[in-house]
Design an enzyme around this catalytic site. Structure first.
Site, mmCIF file in Angstrom:
data_model
loop_
_atom_site.group_PDB
_atom_site.id
_atom_site.type_symbol
_atom_site.label_atom_id
_atom_site.label_comp_id
_atom_site.label_asym_id
_atom_site.label_seq_id
_atom_site.Cartn_x
_atom_site.Cartn_y
_atom_site.Cartn_z
ATOM 1 N N TYR A 169 5.466 -8.196 15.662
ATOM 2 C CA TYR A 169 5.581 -6.953 14.874
ATOM 3 C C TYR A 169 6.303 -5.883 15.689
ATOM 4 C CZ TYR A 169 3.911 -3.015 11.968
ATOM 5 O OH TYR A 169 3.811 -1.904 11.153
ATOM 6 N N PHE B 130 0.832 -1.206 0.000
ATOM 7 C CA PHE B 130 0.000 0.000 0.000
ATOM 8 C C PHE B 130 0.872 1.264 0.000
ATOM 9 C CE2 PHE B 130 -1.902 2.778 3.489
ATOM 10 C CZ PHE B 130 -2.494 3.662 2.593
ATOM 11 N N LYS C 57 11.328 -12.541 11.405
ATOM 12 C CA LYS C 57 12.502 -12.709 10.518
ATOM 13 C C LYS C 57 12.608 -11.531 9.546
ATOM 14 C CE LYS C 57 12.909 -17.720 10.253
ATOM 15 N NZ LYS C 57 12.654 -18.866 9.378
ATOM 16 N N PHE D 233 3.717 -10.930 -0.460
ATOM 17 C CA PHE D 233 2.960 -11.565 0.625
ATOM 18 C C PHE D 233 1.656 -10.801 0.854
ATOM 19 C CE2 PHE D 233 2.401 -11.831 5.439
ATOM 20 C CZ PHE D 233 1.510 -12.887 5.337
ATOM 21 N N THR D 234 1.758 -9.513 1.178
ATOM 22 C CA THR D 234 0.545 -8.683 1.297
ATOM 23 C C THR D 234 0.460 -7.667 0.158
ATOM 24 O OG1 THR D 234 1.765 -7.247 2.802
ATOM 25 C CG2 THR D 234 0.266 -8.863 3.797
HETATM 26 P P1 NAD Z 1 1.567 -3.575 3.185
HETATM 27 O O1 NAD Z 1 1.330 -4.896 3.823
HETATM 28 O O2 NAD Z 1 0.579 -3.109 2.166
HETATM 29 O O3 NAD Z 1 3.002 -3.511 2.523
HETATM 30 C C1 NAD Z 1 4.103 -4.255 2.950
HETATM 31 C C2 NAD Z 1 4.796 -4.812 1.721
HETATM 32 O O4 NAD Z 1 5.959 -5.530 2.128
HETATM 33 C C3 NAD Z 1 3.903 -5.786 0.927
HETATM 34 O O5 NAD Z 1 3.965 -5.473 -0.434
HETATM 35 C C4 NAD Z 1 4.532 -7.148 1.223
HETATM 36 O O6 NAD Z 1 4.279 -8.085 0.199
HETATM 37 C C5 NAD Z 1 5.986 -6.780 1.404
HETATM 38 N N1 NAD Z 1 6.751 -7.733 2.213
HETATM 39 C C6 NAD Z 1 6.403 -8.267 3.424
HETATM 40 N N2 NAD Z 1 7.373 -9.078 3.859
HETATM 41 C C7 NAD Z 1 8.361 -9.078 2.906
HETATM 42 C C8 NAD Z 1 9.602 -9.734 2.772
HETATM 43 N N3 NAD Z 1 10.045 -10.587 3.715
HETATM 44 N N4 NAD Z 1 10.338 -9.501 1.659
HETATM 45 C C9 NAD Z 1 9.901 -8.658 0.684
HETATM 46 N N5 NAD Z 1 8.717 -8.015 0.761
HETATM 47 C C10 NAD Z 1 7.963 -8.217 1.859
HETATM 48 O O7 NAD Z 1 1.683 -2.515 4.376
HETATM 49 P P2 NAD Z 1 1.872 -0.934 4.330
HETATM 50 O O8 NAD Z 1 0.761 -0.359 5.093
HETATM 51 O O9 NAD Z 1 2.158 -0.484 2.963
HETATM 52 O O10 NAD Z 1 3.185 -0.777 5.222
HETATM 53 C C11 NAD Z 1 4.466 -0.509 4.666
HETATM 54 C C12 NAD Z 1 5.486 -0.334 5.776
HETATM 55 O O11 NAD Z 1 5.105 0.761 6.617
HETATM 56 C C13 NAD Z 1 5.618 -1.552 6.679
HETATM 57 O O12 NAD Z 1 6.977 -1.717 7.012
HETATM 58 C C14 NAD Z 1 4.825 -1.164 7.906
HETATM 59 O O13 NAD Z 1 5.307 -1.807 9.055
HETATM 60 C C15 NAD Z 1 5.033 0.337 7.960
HETATM 61 N N6 NAD Z 1 3.910 0.983 8.651
HETATM 62 C C16 NAD Z 1 2.705 1.150 8.025
HETATM 63 C C17 NAD Z 1 1.656 1.751 8.721
HETATM 64 C C18 NAD Z 1 0.301 1.967 8.091
HETATM 65 O O14 NAD Z 1 -0.602 2.438 8.773
HETATM 66 N N7 NAD Z 1 0.120 1.728 6.823
HETATM 67 C C19 NAD Z 1 1.833 2.134 10.052
HETATM 68 C C20 NAD Z 1 3.072 1.926 10.643
HETATM 69 C C21 NAD Z 1 4.108 1.364 9.937
#
Ligand code: NAD
Ligand code: UDP
Length: 314
Positions: free
Chosen positions: A144, A12, A90, A35-36
């Site tokens: 997390y 996202f 991990k 994954f997501t």
């Molecule tokens: P999301 O789940 O949409 O995006 C995370 C992405 O990382 C996905 O595309 C997933 O496939 C990929 N991913 C997960 N594990 C992986 C791995 N081992 N290797 C390669 N790719 C991997 O979530 P988001 O909301 O876009 O969040 C993005 C980042 O921002 C994350 O690190 C999250 O912890 C951080 N974050 C987001 C929010 C929020 O409200 N959206 C809040 C705090 C922190």
């Protein structure tokens, strides 16, 4: 023009970040294990010569060249990160070491997407960056929260030991188009439920609070943090407008024009009771503050989910 690696770039937030970097003229490598994340989030970029998609998991070593690295890879919704908690740990530990190793070899500046979850269920409100947090190390959210805390520690120690340039952003709840409709987060759940006419699942009594940042504001804040030369952070980036979950449900009903009811579900374990960023640092260090109020950001988000629903039904 620089070559910029965005891990988690098909997710996202990552996909909006890729858009912004490509627009400004950078070469972007989007690395994701899907994954997501979804290819559809970056589909529109695939033919662009400035954009490249690499399917890879950061838990395995990464060999690429980049000038800057945004490490966004990690599932972010509680349902997604608790689906395989060991993998989540991990990703934030072994994966973080791999990405730091890559940054070290390439002499790239690295920005780590940390989270307000490092504050746990906070007893300081609003949360400032010097608050150490109140995290249950063995609870269901710990995979997390503790993973992200280790990731911050790794970043700081790599910076100190190896003279690397790192940036740490603590992201507060962010929403907008492309957030997965089924990922279980509150905004996607409530909008999808409202559009389907199903009861909105308020967990607990709905008095817990969150502050919601629109994705364009977040992307602006993290790019500013990456591109300044002075500060490592951590810096909170979020919208300080604070709402109870019940208020959010009522606003979603109003904006969607839905007649759905408000339902109740048990409150998940360790669910933080209140969360709101103190953004003094972001204001002073980055000249950043959010521009999009909740109602304004919900409109395009609702439109996005309407389209997804129409696709599902066709
Ligand atoms: P999301 O789940 O949409 O995006 C995370 C992405 O990382 C996905 O595309 C997933 O496939 C990929 N991913 C997960 N594990 C992986 C791995 N081992 N290797 C390669 N790719 C991997 O979530 P988001 O909301 O876009 O969040 C993005 C980042 O921002 C994350 O690190 C999250 O912890 C951080 N974050 C987001 C929010 C929020 O409200 N959206 C809040 C705090 C922190
Ligand atoms: N929540 C809710 N109903 C839902 C999903 C979430 O009431 O269908 C609540 C959840 O208990 C939490 C808040 O909304 O208090 C935000 O949840 P989310 O999963 O979006 O993110 P969190 O900030 O908890 O990581």
């Amino acid at each position: 023009m620089a070559t910029i690696l965005v891990t988690g770039g098909a997710g996202f937030v990552g996909s909006h970040l890729c858009d912004r970097l490509v627009e400004r003229g950078d070469d972007v490598i989007c690395l994701d294990n899907l994954f997501t994340g979804r290819k559809r989030n970056v589909q529109h970029l695939l033919g662009n010569p400035r954009f490249e998609f690499v399917r890879h998991d950061i838990v395995h070593p990464v060999y690429l060249e980049a000038d800057q690295i945004y490490n966004m890879a990690c599932p972010a919704s509680p349902e997604a990160y608790q689906y395989n908690p060991i993998k989540t740990i991990k990703t934030s530990t072994v994966g973080m070491v791999n990405v730091l190793g890559l940054a070290k070899r390439c002499k790239a500046r690295l920005l780590q997407a940390s989270t307000s979850e490092v504050y746990g269920d906070p007893n300081v409100h609003p949360q400032t960056e010097d608050y150490w947090g109140h995290v249950n190390p063995i609870g269901p959210r710990s995979c997390y929260d503790e993973g992200k805390r280790v990731a911050e520690s790794l970043c700081v120690n790599y910076a100190n030991e190896h003279g690397m340039e790192v940036r740490i952003v603590r992201i507060f709840n962010t929403y907008g188009p492309r957030m997965d409709p089924n990922d279980g987060r509150v905004i996607s759940n409530f909008i999808m439920q409202a559009l389907r006419g199903e009861p909105l699942t308020i967990y607990g009594d709905g008095s817990q609070t969150r502050s919601f940042c629109f994705v364009s504001d977040l992307v602006d804040g993290i790019i500013r943090l990456m591109d300044q030369d002075e500060r490592m952070g951590p810096v909170n980036v979020g919208n300080p407008g604070e709402y109870t979950i019940r208020e959010l449900a009522e606003t979603v009903l109003e904006l969607t024009g839905s007649k759905a009811e408000l339902g109740r579900e048990p409150l998940p374990a360790d669910d933080p009771k209140q969360r709101c960023p103190d953004i003094t640092r972001a204001r002073e260090w980055l000249g950043w503050e959010p521009k999009v109020p909740l109602r304004e950001g919900l409109e395009p988000t609702i439109a996005y989910y309407r389209d997804r629903l129409a696709e599902e039904r066709s």
